[in-house]
Design a protein around this motif. Structure first.
Motif: not given
Length: 205
Positions: A168-176
């Protein structure tokens, strides 16, 4: 005719004769004659990092010649036997994938598959405020995944993300920006798995 004129005329004749001889001279024989219907024997699938034996029948025109067998940029130099066959013990790459083994300068080649083809699965993207979190699962043993996120009008986000032992892995990104985000995921090959195709998912945020 003056002596100097005679000498010049003689020199010109010699040069012209030499050029004519050079033009008429037959072309040198190629170092590697064409291989007609080369036959290959060796495993079509093998374990990463193992040494596998491959035999190429190049024909008797190659008897006694030295050739180079290449896989993934690594070269092995071997001599062709009197029967036109060349056998080489090839050290296979440590990462899974599909590789070509070839005899340089000839049409003789074969492919070997190391490990299994797989894809990133269970891809989800959840938005919270101006941020979004991507979660997914890669095959076990894979250590890194290349994440590419693109939405129209914005520069693509490209990030290499570390994978947990569970896959498992995750990634948070800017979604303006509102729109359809194209998420492309391709993992770096392990000893057991390789990504033949990237996983692509489109989500509206």
């Amino acid at each position: 005719m003056k002596l100097s004129s005679i000498a010049k005329a003689a020199t010109a004749a010699v040069v012209a004769g030499g050029l004519a001889f050079a033009a008429a001279a037959p072309a040198a024989q190629a170092a590697y004659p064409p291989v007609v219907n080369p036959t290959v024997s060796g495993p079509a699938a093998a374990k990463a990092g193992a040494t596998a034996t491959y035999s190429f029948n190049l024909g008797t025109t190659y008897a006694g010649k030295t050739v180079t067998v290449t896989i993934n940029g690594k070269k092995t130099t071997v001599k062709v036997g009197a029967d036109g066959k060349v056998t080489a013990g090839i050290k296979l790459p440590k990462k899974a994938g599909e590789y070509t083994i070839k005899v340089d300068g000839t049409t003789a080649k074969t492919t070997v598959t190391i490990g299994k083809a797989a894809k990133v699965k269970k891809v989800k993207v959840k938005k919270s405020g101006k941020k979004a979190t991507l979660t997914a699962t890669a095959p076990k043993g894979v250590k890194k995944v290349k994440v590419t996120i693109k939405v129209k009008g914005k520069k693509a986000i490209v990030k290499t993300v570390k994978v947990k032992k569970s896959g498992k892995f995750s990634y948070k990104f800017n979604a303006k920006k509102k729109g359809t985000y194209k998420v492309t995921l391709k993992f770096q090959a392990s000893a057991k798995y390789f990504a033949k195709k990237a996983t692509v998912k489109k989500v509206k945020l």
